[in-house]
Design a protein around this motif. Structure first.
Motif, short mmCIF file in Angstrom:
data_model
loop_
_atom_site.label_atom_id
_atom_site.label_comp_id
_atom_site.label_asym_id
_atom_site.label_seq_id
_atom_site.Cartn_x
_atom_site.Cartn_y
_atom_site.Cartn_z
N ARG A 48 0.84 -1.20 0.00
CA ARG A 48 0.00 0.00 0.00
C ARG A 48 0.88 1.25 0.00
O ARG A 48 0.60 2.21 -0.72
CB ARG A 48 -0.92 0.00 1.21
N VAL A 68 -9.68 6.03 -3.62
CA VAL A 68 -9.51 4.70 -4.20
C VAL A 68 -9.31 3.67 -3.10
O VAL A 68 -9.93 2.61 -3.11
CB VAL A 68 -8.32 4.68 -5.19
N LEU A 69 -8.47 3.97 -2.13
CA LEU A 69 -8.21 3.03 -1.04
C LEU A 69 -9.47 2.76 -0.23
O LEU A 69 -9.73 1.62 0.16
CB LEU A 69 -7.09 3.55 -0.14
N VAL A 71 -12.63 2.90 -1.14
CA VAL A 71 -13.55 2.05 -1.88
C VAL A 71 -13.04 0.62 -1.91
O VAL A 71 -13.80 -0.34 -1.77
CB VAL A 71 -13.75 2.58 -3.32
N TRP A 72 -11.75 0.47 -2.08
CA TRP A 72 -11.18 -0.87 -2.21
C TRP A 72 -11.33 -1.69 -0.94
O TRP A 72 -11.63 -2.87 -0.98
CB TRP A 72 -9.70 -0.76 -2.60
N VAL A 73 -11.13 -1.07 0.22
CA VAL A 73 -11.13 -1.83 1.46
C VAL A 73 -12.48 -1.83 2.19
O VAL A 73 -12.69 -2.65 3.06
CB VAL A 73 -10.04 -1.34 2.45
N SER A 75 -16.02 -2.77 3.02
CA SER A 75 -16.90 -3.89 2.69
C SER A 75 -18.34 -3.44 2.43
O SER A 75 -19.16 -4.24 1.98
CB SER A 75 -16.86 -4.93 3.81
N LYS A 82 -17.50 -0.81 -6.44
CA LYS A 82 -16.05 -0.76 -6.48
C LYS A 82 -15.55 -0.65 -7.91
O LYS A 82 -14.68 0.15 -8.22
CB LYS A 82 -15.44 -1.99 -5.80
N LYS A 83 -16.13 -1.46 -8.80
CA LYS A 83 -15.73 -1.41 -10.21
C LYS A 83 -16.03 -0.04 -10.81
O LYS A 83 -15.20 0.50 -11.54
CB LYS A 83 -16.44 -2.51 -11.00
N SER A 85 -16.29 2.87 -9.29
CA SER A 85 -15.38 3.87 -8.74
C SER A 85 -14.00 3.77 -9.37
O SER A 85 -13.39 4.77 -9.75
CB SER A 85 -15.27 3.71 -7.23
N LEU A 86 -13.51 2.54 -9.48
CA LEU A 86 -12.18 2.35 -10.09
C LEU A 86 -12.21 2.70 -11.58
O LEU A 86 -11.24 3.23 -12.11
CB LEU A 86 -11.71 0.92 -9.86
#
Length: 122
Positions: A48, A68-69, A71-73, A75, A82-83, A85-86
């Protein structure tokens, strides 16, 4: 690994790691031995940290990286969220790529004109 080893592997100062922890970009490291203040960092923390460093080098703000972080982590976000946002972040990166390509052409043009008389008409 302790903070010194983490910093050496990531190429960042200790203050940066501590700042990122305070900002929530890195999770607070565990202190397995309550009798001392040594924190233990994981390979995930190193990964990270390297990603944050790379994203900063590319011109992303800590706020953008945090989005980004988060959204990624988190739950609470579905896979689709998530997709999405990325994907939005990917579009932003592509826009930056185009802008950088235009800037590159302009700099090359200016470089080629260095030392020549200025005859550009307004």
């Amino acid at each position: 690994m302790r903070i010194g080893e983490l910093c050496a592997k990531a190429g960042v100062p200790r203050d940066t790691v501590r700042y990122y922890e305070r900002q929530g970009l890195l999770e607070q490291a565990s202190q397995p031995n309550g009798s001392n203040n040594y924190k233990v960092y994981s390979a995930v923390d190193l990964q990270r940290l390297k990603m944050i460093k790379h994203a900063k080098m590319l011109g992303f703000t800590l706020s953008e990286i945090a989005e980004v972080l988060a959204v990624w982590v988190d739950s609470q976000f579905s896979v689709e969220q998530k997709k999405a946002s990325l994907q939005r972040k990917l579009v932003q990166i592509e826009e930056k790529e185009r802008a950088l390509a235009e800037l590159r052409v302009g700099i090359i043009n200016a470089l080629n004109k260095v030392g020549q008389p200025c005859d550009d008409a307004f």
